[in-house]
Scaffold this motif. Structure first.
Motif, PDB file in Angstrom:
ATOM      1  N   MET A   1      29.094  41.717 -73.714  1.00 31.38           N
ATOM      2  CA  MET A   1      28.693  41.481 -75.081  1.00 31.38           C
ATOM      3  C   MET A   1      28.100  40.075 -75.181  1.00 31.38           C
ATOM      4  SD  MET A   1      30.991  42.310 -78.458  1.00 31.38           S
ATOM      5  CE  MET A   1      32.056  43.495 -77.699  1.00 31.38           C
ATOM      6  N   THR A   2      27.074  39.921 -75.957  1.00 23.85           N
ATOM      7  CA  THR A   2      26.413  38.627 -76.097  1.00 23.85           C
ATOM      8  C   THR A   2      27.095  37.768 -77.154  1.00 23.85           C
ATOM      9  OG1 THR A   2      24.886  39.604 -77.660  1.00 23.85           O
ATOM     10  CG2 THR A   2      24.195  39.575 -75.363  1.00 23.85           C
ATOM     11  N   SER A   3      26.688  36.528 -77.236  1.00 25.52           N
ATOM     12  CA  SER A   3      27.386  35.578 -78.097  1.00 25.52           C
ATOM     13  C   SER A   3      27.377  35.958 -79.577  1.00 25.52           C
ATOM     14  CB  SER A   3      26.807  34.183 -77.901  1.00 25.52           C
ATOM     15  OG  SER A   3      25.434  34.172 -78.233  1.00 25.52           O
ATOM     16  N   VAL A   4      26.250  36.358 -80.127  1.00 21.34           N
ATOM     17  CA  VAL A   4      26.214  36.752 -81.540  1.00 21.34           C
ATOM     18  C   VAL A   4      27.059  38.003 -81.748  1.00 21.34           C
ATOM     19  CG1 VAL A   4      24.746  37.575 -83.433  1.00 21.34           C
ATOM     20  CG2 VAL A   4      23.988  35.682 -82.023  1.00 21.34           C
ATOM     21  N   LEU A   5      26.936  38.945 -80.850  1.00 26.61           N
ATOM     22  CA  LEU A   5      27.735  40.166 -80.974  1.00 26.61           C
ATOM     23  C   LEU A   5      29.224  39.875 -80.861  1.00 26.61           C
ATOM     24  CD1 LEU A   5      25.571  42.729 -78.987  1.00 26.61           C
ATOM     25  CD2 LEU A   5      25.732  42.420 -81.454  1.00 26.61           C
ATOM     26  N   LYS A   6      29.607  38.947 -79.994  1.00 24.99           N
ATOM     27  CA  LYS A   6      31.014  38.552 -79.883  1.00 24.99           C
ATOM     28  C   LYS A   6      31.505  37.943 -81.186  1.00 24.99           C
ATOM     29  CE  LYS A   6      31.455  37.751 -74.937  1.00 24.99           C
ATOM     30  NZ  LYS A   6      31.635  36.760 -73.885  1.00 24.99           N
ATOM     31  N   ARG A   7      30.678  37.099 -81.779  1.00 21.79           N
ATOM     32  CA  ARG A   7      31.064  36.474 -83.044  1.00 21.79           C
ATOM     33  C   ARG A   7      31.215  37.526 -84.143  1.00 21.79           C
ATOM     34  NH1 ARG A   7      26.444  32.678 -83.836  1.00 21.79           N
ATOM     35  NH2 ARG A   7      27.345  32.289 -85.878  1.00 21.79           N
ATOM     36  N   ALA A   9      31.825  40.721 -83.797  1.00 29.32           N
ATOM     37  CA  ALA A   9      32.915  41.647 -83.485  1.00 29.32           C
ATOM     38  C   ALA A   9      34.279  41.148 -83.958  1.00 29.32           C
ATOM     39  CB  ALA A   9      32.949  41.913 -81.984  1.00 29.32           C
ATOM     40  N   GLN A  10      34.394  39.872 -84.266  1.00 27.19           N
ATOM     41  CA  GLN A  10      35.658  39.315 -84.749  1.00 27.19           C
ATOM     42  C   GLN A  10      35.984  39.749 -86.173  1.00 27.19           C
ATOM     43  OE1 GLN A  10      36.139  35.029 -84.078  1.00 27.19           O
ATOM     44  NE2 GLN A  10      34.306  35.151 -82.792  1.00 27.19           N
ATOM     45  N   TYR A  11      34.990  40.275 -86.877  1.00 24.39           N
ATOM     46  CA  TYR A  11      35.161  40.581 -88.294  1.00 24.39           C
ATOM     47  C   TYR A  11      34.973  42.078 -88.538  1.00 24.39           C
ATOM     48  CZ  TYR A  11      34.694  35.582 -88.309  1.00 24.39           C
ATOM     49  OH  TYR A  11      34.887  34.261 -88.039  1.00 24.39           O
ATOM     50  N   PRO A  12      35.982  42.732 -89.076  1.00 25.69           N
ATOM     51  CA  PRO A  12      35.912  44.184 -89.237  1.00 25.69           C
ATOM     52  C   PRO A  12      35.033  44.652 -90.396  1.00 25.69           C
ATOM     53  CG  PRO A  12      37.975  43.371 -90.108  1.00 25.69           C
ATOM     54  CD  PRO A  12      37.272  42.202 -89.463  1.00 25.69           C
ATOM     55  N   ILE A  13      34.666  43.734 -91.275  1.00 26.78           N
ATOM     56  CA  ILE A  13      33.857  44.094 -92.446  1.00 26.78           C
ATOM     57  C   ILE A  13      32.602  43.237 -92.469  1.00 26.78           C
ATOM     58  CG2 ILE A  13      33.773  44.134 -94.970  1.00 26.78           C
ATOM     59  CD1 ILE A  13      36.835  44.510 -94.901  1.00 26.78           C
ATOM     60  N   LEU A  37      34.665  36.504 -95.011  1.00 28.06           N
ATOM     61  CA  LEU A  37      33.616  37.441 -94.584  1.00 28.06           C
ATOM     62  C   LEU A  37      32.337  36.662 -94.239  1.00 28.06           C
ATOM     63  CD1 LEU A  37      34.176  40.133 -97.360  1.00 28.06           C
ATOM     64  CD2 LEU A  37      34.934  40.250 -94.978  1.00 28.06           C
ATOM     65  N   PRO A  38      32.297  36.029 -93.077  1.00 23.27           N
ATOM     66  CA  PRO A  38      31.160  35.183 -92.737  1.00 23.27           C
ATOM     67  C   PRO A  38      29.930  35.914 -92.191  1.00 23.27           C
ATOM     68  CG  PRO A  38      32.746  35.096 -90.984  1.00 23.27           C
ATOM     69  CD  PRO A  38      33.361  35.931 -92.077  1.00 23.27           C
ATOM     70  N   VAL A  39      30.053  37.200 -91.880  1.00 22.59           N
ATOM     71  CA  VAL A  39      28.897  37.947 -91.387  1.00 22.59           C
ATOM     72  C   VAL A  39      28.151  38.471 -92.599  1.00 22.59           C
ATOM     73  CG1 VAL A  39      28.072  39.805 -89.919  1.00 22.59           C
ATOM     74  CG2 VAL A  39      30.166  38.584 -89.306  1.00 22.59           C
ATOM     75  N   LEU A  40      26.913  38.023 -92.767  1.00 19.66           N
ATOM     76  CA  LEU A  40      26.144  38.287 -93.976  1.00 19.66           C
ATOM     77  C   LEU A  40      24.888  39.077 -93.639  1.00 19.66           C
ATOM     78  CD1 LEU A  40      26.375  34.605 -95.268  1.00 19.66           C
ATOM     79  CD2 LEU A  40      27.903  36.502 -95.873  1.00 19.66           C
ATOM     80  N   GLU A  41      24.895  40.364 -93.936  1.00 21.61           N
ATOM     81  CA  GLU A  41      23.721  41.205 -93.688  1.00 21.61           C
ATOM     82  C   GLU A  41      22.931  41.331 -94.980  1.00 21.61           C
ATOM     83  OE1 GLU A  41      22.499  45.829 -93.191  1.00 21.61           O
ATOM     84  OE2 GLU A  41      24.452  45.268 -92.400  1.00 21.61           O
ATOM     85  N   VAL A  42      21.768  40.700 -95.020  1.00 23.05           N
ATOM     86  CA  VAL A  42      20.893  40.761 -96.186  1.00 23.05           C
ATOM     87  C   VAL A  42      19.874  41.875 -95.950  1.00 23.05           C
ATOM     88  CG1 VAL A  42      19.234  39.515 -97.616  1.00 23.05           C
ATOM     89  CG2 VAL A  42      21.176  38.292 -96.598  1.00 23.05           C
ATOM     90  N   THR A  43      19.872  42.858 -96.831  1.00 19.96           N
ATOM     91  CA  THR A  43      18.938  43.967 -96.657  1.00 19.96           C
ATOM     92  C   THR A  43      17.528  43.547 -97.066  1.00 19.96           C
ATOM     93  OG1 THR A  43      19.238  44.868 -98.868  1.00 19.96           O
ATOM     94  CG2 THR A  43      20.752  45.636 -97.159  1.00 19.96           C
ATOM     95  N   LEU A  44      16.561  44.127 -96.419  1.00 20.73           N
ATOM     96  CA  LEU A  44      15.156  43.827 -96.734  1.00 20.73           C
ATOM     97  C   LEU A  44      14.637  44.774 -97.817  1.00 20.73           C
ATOM     98  CD1 LEU A  44      13.656  43.105 -93.197  1.00 20.73           C
ATOM     99  CD2 LEU A  44      14.721  41.537 -94.814  1.00 20.73           C
ATOM    100  N   ARG A  45      15.425  44.964 -98.847  1.00 22.29           N
ATOM    101  CA  ARG A  45      15.066  45.885 -99.939  1.00 22.29           C
ATOM    102  C   ARG A  45      14.394  45.193-101.117  1.00 22.29           C
ATOM    103  NH1 ARG A  45      20.830  48.955-100.305  1.00 22.29           N
ATOM    104  NH2 ARG A  45      20.921  49.520 -98.115  1.00 22.29           N
ATOM    105  N   THR A  46      14.417  43.869-101.122  1.00 30.24           N
ATOM    106  CA  THR A  46      13.843  43.145-102.266  1.00 30.24           C
ATOM    107  C   THR A  46      12.838  42.109-101.781  1.00 30.24           C
ATOM    108  OG1 THR A  46      15.472  41.349-102.276  1.00 30.24           O
ATOM    109  CG2 THR A  46      16.054  43.363-103.502  1.00 30.24           C
ATOM    110  N   GLU A  47      12.028  41.652-102.700  1.00 32.72           N
ATOM    111  CA  GLU A  47      11.039  40.622-102.359  1.00 32.72           C
ATOM    112  C   GLU A  47      11.703  39.294-102.014  1.00 32.72           C
ATOM    113  OE1 GLU A  47       7.745  40.257-105.054  1.00 32.72           O
ATOM    114  OE2 GLU A  47       7.584  42.427-105.271  1.00 32.72           O
ATOM    115  N   ALA A  48      12.904  39.067-102.489  1.00 33.45           N
ATOM    116  CA  ALA A  48      13.605  37.803-102.250  1.00 33.45           C
ATOM    117  C   ALA A  48      14.383  37.793-100.938  1.00 33.45           C
ATOM    118  CB  ALA A  48      14.554  37.516-103.402  1.00 33.45           C
ATOM    119  N   ALA A  49      14.465  38.912-100.249  1.00 30.23           N
ATOM    120  CA  ALA A  49      15.343  39.034 -99.087  1.00 30.23           C
ATOM    121  C   ALA A  49      15.041  38.021 -97.979  1.00 30.23           C
ATOM    122  CB  ALA A  49      15.285  40.450 -98.530  1.00 30.23           C
TER     123      ALA A  49
END
Length: 107
Positions: A1-7, A9-13, A37-49
């Motif tokens: 597993m790579t470094s970002v993926l390891k980081r 993987a520490q968070y279940p949500i 909850l430090p893993v932040l997935e911003v969706t590309l659904r808006t112009e501001a994303a």
């Protein structure tokens, strides 16, 4: 597993975030980080994303900022340019995987 993926993987949500106004990115991201909850997935659904990803990547060093709903190579390129450390896609066509590799996102 790579470094970002390891980081990650520490968070279940992983919150899936839709940002309509870029100025909301830091307060929302900081609240999620403060809540564990430090893993932040911003969706590309808006112009501001993309602007939100860029701001969060710069201003929230304790966050792991990524882009969601990557559907085409241009999405990958724009997300990486904005500072995304990871990406999420609803599928994995060859052209998208090639863009991921070409732009240095970990797989």
């Amino acid at each position: 597993m790579t470094s970002v993926l390891k980081r990650i993987a520490q968070y279940p949500i992983i919150p899936v975030i839709v940002i309509d106004k870029a100025e909301d990115a830091v307060p929302l991201g900081q609240a999620l980080i403060d809540g564990g909850l430090p893993v932040l997935e911003v969706t590309l659904r808006t112009e501001a994303a993309l602007e939100a990803i860029e701001i969060m990547a710069k201003e929230l060093p304790k966050g792991i900022v990524g882009a969601g709903t990557l559907r085409k190579p241009a999405d990958v390129e724009a997300a990486v340019k904005a500072g995304a450390e990871f990406g999420v896609s609803p599928g994995s066509p060859a052209t998208l995987l090639e863009a991921v590799k070409a732009n240095g996102l970990e797989t």
